[in-house]
Every structure is written in structure tokens, then in C-alpha cells.
Design an enzyme around this catalytic site. Structure first.
Site, PDB file in Angstrom:
ATOM      1  CG  ASP A  30     -44.389  20.299 -31.293  1.00  0.00           C
ATOM      2  OD1 ASP A  30     -43.156  20.262 -31.167  1.00  0.00           O
ATOM      3  OD2 ASP A  30     -45.118  21.094 -30.663  1.00  0.00           O
ATOM      4  NE  ARG A 110     -54.891  21.443 -29.124  1.00  0.00           N
ATOM      5  CZ  ARG A 110     -54.409  22.026 -30.206  1.00  0.00           C
ATOM      6  NH1 ARG A 110     -55.130  22.048 -31.317  1.00  0.00           N
ATOM      7  NH2 ARG A 110     -53.231  22.576 -30.220  1.00  0.00           N
ATOM      8  CG  ASP A 139     -53.044  21.980 -26.565  1.00  0.00           C
ATOM      9  OD1 ASP A 139     -54.127  22.393 -26.102  1.00  0.00           O
ATOM     10  OD2 ASP A 139     -52.277  22.691 -27.228  1.00  0.00           O
ATOM     11  CB  SER A 188     -45.333  27.021 -29.741  1.00  0.00           C
ATOM     12  OG  SER A 188     -46.422  26.136 -29.841  1.00  0.00           O
TER      13      SER A 188
HETATM   14  N1  ARG Z   1     -52.284  28.178 -23.218  1.00  0.00           N
HETATM   15  C1  ARG Z   1     -53.311  27.949 -24.163  1.00  0.00           C
HETATM   16  C2  ARG Z   1     -54.099  26.739 -23.796  1.00  0.00           C
HETATM   17  O1  ARG Z   1     -53.645  25.926 -23.047  1.00  0.00           O
HETATM   18  C3  ARG Z   1     -52.821  27.907 -25.575  1.00  0.00           C
HETATM   19  C4  ARG Z   1     -52.026  26.727 -25.972  1.00  0.00           C
HETATM   20  C5  ARG Z   1     -51.607  26.873 -27.371  1.00  0.00           C
HETATM   21  N2  ARG Z   1     -50.930  25.733 -27.891  1.00  0.00           N
HETATM   22  C6  ARG Z   1     -49.872  25.859 -28.703  1.00  0.00           C
HETATM   23  N3  ARG Z   1     -49.389  24.769 -29.188  1.00  0.00           N
HETATM   24  N4  ARG Z   1     -49.332  27.009 -29.007  1.00  0.00           N
HETATM   25  O2  ARG Z   1     -55.192  26.564 -24.254  1.00  0.00           O
END
Ligand code: ARG
Length: 410
Positions: A30, A110, A139, A188
Site C-alpha cells: 500500500d 498508529r 488504521d 496484509s
Molecule cells: N485488525 C487489527 C486492527 O485493526 C489489525 C490490523 C492490521 N493491519 C494491517 N494492515 N494488516 O488493529
């Protein structure tokens, strides 16, 4: 007199051509395709920022990839210690498990990355901040909310969200412009000191067992050691400070436990979770240190905190995890919840012995100078100081209302 092209001054065009923005760059798909997109579509000068939160990746490679993708300046910030102390440890003190399962690794990193993005944007004189989040995940909310709180006039551009591309289309774009990618993975993946998350592809079917090859931190039970390993974790003020009597800093403790517990097959979480916007998603996590430390920490709290404190703390913990998951790290409620938690943690000190073996992390003993476990009261042996006869009167009064209600309910 400035020349104009279709009523837009050339000076203005030139100034927009060279305007810079700061992009959070992980080196993944990404963020990698975001660099050429921002340059080609808007002519931005793209400054890339990679924040080291213990993702354990080759940062030199990431830097190389950033320049190959078209970055004009790559900034790297080692924030591991800050992440461990200011984000991970508060989560541990809160025993934070979103929906009872997820230790929040990504969610915790984040707001820290957002804060660093704002710092770099301000020092580079840029008011545009960019990240590679999709429009479906959590995120984007975590980044946007923190950035807007710290830098209200900043503009946020999220290329993947605006572009609305599928992962397959992203891979195709990358190969069309011959972009070197760190991973060709169909999944991912996001990782930092507190855990690793794997989503997408075959995992999107919640009925399908995760394939063995996705796991990198946690060994399978069959390949984990046959002999158990016992560890003594020392706590002060609700955070670990030593392993087997050896004092260690936060980053070391977390890394050591990731490798030790992971080796014993501990730390896999398979979770169907509710995202902020209501989408349900199937997530796989590897979080050996997080699960081990939360288990030990919770156990020690049971030794030193009162029944009432534990009861209220459990409610506070669930709210804490929900707030942080939901991207509201900067909300004053989080500070208020932290104030409650901090008060309780003053007595959370001592030692917890754990046994790691074949996928299980079991507490086998605990001790604390602040313990309110009282052996002479609790013992079934001869010299108990507990007056058993007083129990009868207590029970008479304790059950009074329930008995009266039962009698009139017909
Ligand atoms: N579902 C988890 C969260 O919202 C993990 C997200 C992971 N992000 C990724 N780009 N794989 O915190």
C-alpha cells in the site's frame, strides 16, 4: 505581470508542483504504490517516514525501497523504547484485549506513528500528511483522528482509500511500473514489538484453517520443545522489570518473551472481530509476549488488589481496549481511565513464575510484598486465625433480601 494558463498562475502551478508531503512508509504494498501515485498524479515532493516500532524488518532495505519508489527524502525514527514505555506498557497495565482476544499491537502503534508524522511534517514545513490505509480498515481512523488532533490544519491524503483499488489491482499497478516490493505476499501483514497481524486472502473465509506458512513468531506445537521452560517475571508498578532476576529494559523484556514463548508454541489468536465501522473481519495474530505478560500481570493483580478494585478495573479495562481499538487514543477519557489504572498499579509488584510448554503458558506461583493473601486466615490447617463461628451471623444477614424476595415470589 505573471503568465497564466487557464486562469491559473504559473507561479501557483510551480508552487503546487513542488509542494511536499510526508507519507508514512512501511515498505509494504500500500505505501509503496502510494509514492509514485502521489508524485505522478499531484506532482508532490514525497518525504517518506518509517517509524521503527520493533517490526524487526531490514530498515536499510525499506529506505532503499522508498528511494526506488520515488521518495525525495527518507526519514527513519527509532521509536521502540517510546512505543514500549508509553504505549505497550499502559496497555499491559490495562490488561488490554479487545473483545477479550486482541492485544492491540497495530492499534497502539498508529497514534505514535501519527505523532511522528506530524513532527516531521512540521519540521519539513509541510502541511500535508499521507498514509497507505484502505477505506475499509481501522488504521485510517487511528491515523486521521490523531493527526487532526495534533495538527488541525493538516490535510490528509490516503491514496489507497481515494483510489479504491483491490489488492490484486495494487499488485498489478506495482508490476506495471516495475516497483520493487519487499513482499509479494498475498496477505496484509503488520507487525511491531507487541504482535503481528495477518489478514486477507484465504484467511478471509472464517471457516478455513490458517495455513502453517503464515506463522513466523509462533512455532507449531509439534515442533516446539518437549521440555517445559520456567521463567520468573519480576514486576514493579504494574510493568515487568526483570526476567529470572536479571533486570532488563522494556524492549528487551518484550523481545525476549516473544522469542521464548513463541518457541514454545504460545501466542496464536484466531479472531472474528468487529471493526470500528461495523465490518466483521477474520484476523490472525501472533502475540507471544503480549499473551504471556498479560497472563502474568493479571495473576499478580489478583494477589494484591481488593475484590472491589478488581471488579471495577475489569470494566475500565474493557473500555480502555475499546477506546484504543477505536482510534480514540487522544480522547480525554483515555487519560481518565489511565489515572484510575495508575492508582491501582502502585501495589502491583512482585514475582510471577510461569511455565511455557507446548502452547500453554501457565502461572505456577506468585509472590509480592503487597500481597493481601493471608495464609493464617486462609489455611485449613490448625492455626487459622479466622473465626469460623462469625460466618453463621454473616450469612444470615447476607442472604436476607434474597430470602425475603423468594418468599413473596409466587
Ligand atoms: N485488525 C487489527 C486492527 O485493526 C489489525 C490490523 C492490521 N493491519 C494491517 N494492515 N494488516 O488493529
Amino acid at each position: 505581470m505573471t503568465k497564466t494558463v487557464k486562469n491559473v498562475s504559473i507561479d501557483f502551478l510551480l508552487s503546487t508542483m513542488t509542494e511536499s508531503l510526508v507519507l508514512a512508509f512501511s515498505g509494504g504494498l500500500d505505501t509503496s504504490i502510494s509514492v509514485p501515485w502521489l508524485r505522478e498524479k499531484f506532482g508532490y515532493d514525497v518525504i517518506t517516514l518509517t517509524v521503527d516500532v520493533g517490526q524487526g524488518e531490514d530498515l536499510k532495505m525499506i529506505e532503499r525501497r522508498a528511494y526506488l519508489a520515488g521518495s525525495s527524502k527518507h526519514v527513519m525514527i527509532d521509536a521502540r523504547e517510546e512505543f514500549a514505555k508509553e504505549y505497550v506498557f499502559p496497555a499491559l497495565r490495562a490488561n488490554a484485549l479487545y473483545e477479550g482476544k486482541y492485544p492491540l499491537a497495530t492499534a497502539l502503534a498508529r497514534p505514535l506513528i501519527a505523532q511522528k508524522l506530524v513532527g516531521v511534517a512540521k519540521s519539513e514545513g509541510s502541511s500535508i500528511i499521507s498514509h497507505g490505509c484502505t477505506g475499509k480498515g481501522n488504521d485510517q481512523a487511528r491515523f486521521d483522528i490523531t493527526i487532526k488532533a495534533l495538527f488541525p490544519s493538516a490535510r490528509i491524503i490516503a491514496p489507497v482509500r481515494e483510489w479504491n483499488l483491490s489488492r490484486e489491482a495494487e499488485l498489478e499497478y506495482a508490476s506495471k511500473i516495475a516497483l520493487e516490493l519487499g513482499t509479494k505476499s498475498e496477505y496484509s501483514i503488520d507487525q511491531n514489538l507487541w504482535g503481528r497481524s495477518i489478514e486477507g486472502s484465504t484467511l478471509e473465509d472464517p471457516a478455513v484453517e490458517p495455513p502453517a506458512e503464515i506463522f513466523e513468531w509462533v512455532r507449531s506445537i509439534s515442533s516446539s520443545p518437549d521440555s517445559p521452560e520456567d521463567l520468573d517475571i519480576g514486576f514493579e508498578d504494574g510493568v515487568p522489570t526483570a526476567i529470572n532476576g536479571n533486570p532488563a529494559d522494556p524492549v528487551d523484556i518484550i523481545s525476549t518473551l516473544n522469542s521464548k514463548a513463541g518457541m514454545h508454541g504460545i501466542g496464536v489468536i484466531d479472531h472474528v472481530e468487529n471493526r470500528i465501522m461495523g465490518l466483521k473481519s477474520r484476523e490472525i495474530y501472533e502475540a507471544p509476549a503480549a499473551l504471556t505478560l498479560i497472563e502474568a500481570h493479571k495473576d499478580l493483580e489478583k494477589l494484591v488488589l481488593t475484590r472491589q478494585e478488581l471488579e471495577v478495573k475489569a470494566m475500565i479495562e474493557a473500555k480502555w481496549a475499546w477506546m484504543v481499538y477505536s482510534g480514540l487514543w487522544i480522547d480525554p477519557l483515555v487519560e481518565a481511565l489511565n489515572a484510575f489504572i495508575d492508582t491501582t498499579q502502585k501495589r502491583v509488584m512482585g514475582h510471577v513464575k510461569i511455565r511455557l510448554h507446548k502452547g500453554s503458558c501457565r502461572v505456577i506461583g506468585r509472590e509480592s510484598t503487597k500481597s493481601i493473601y493471608n495464609l493464617s486466615l486462609a489455611t485449613y490447617g490448625e492455626n487459622s486465625t479466622f473465626n469460623q463461628r462469625s460466618a453463621e451471623a454473616f450469612i444470615e444477614i447476607w442472604g436476607m433480601q434474597s430470602r425475603l424476595a423468594k418468599a413473596v415470589a409466587k
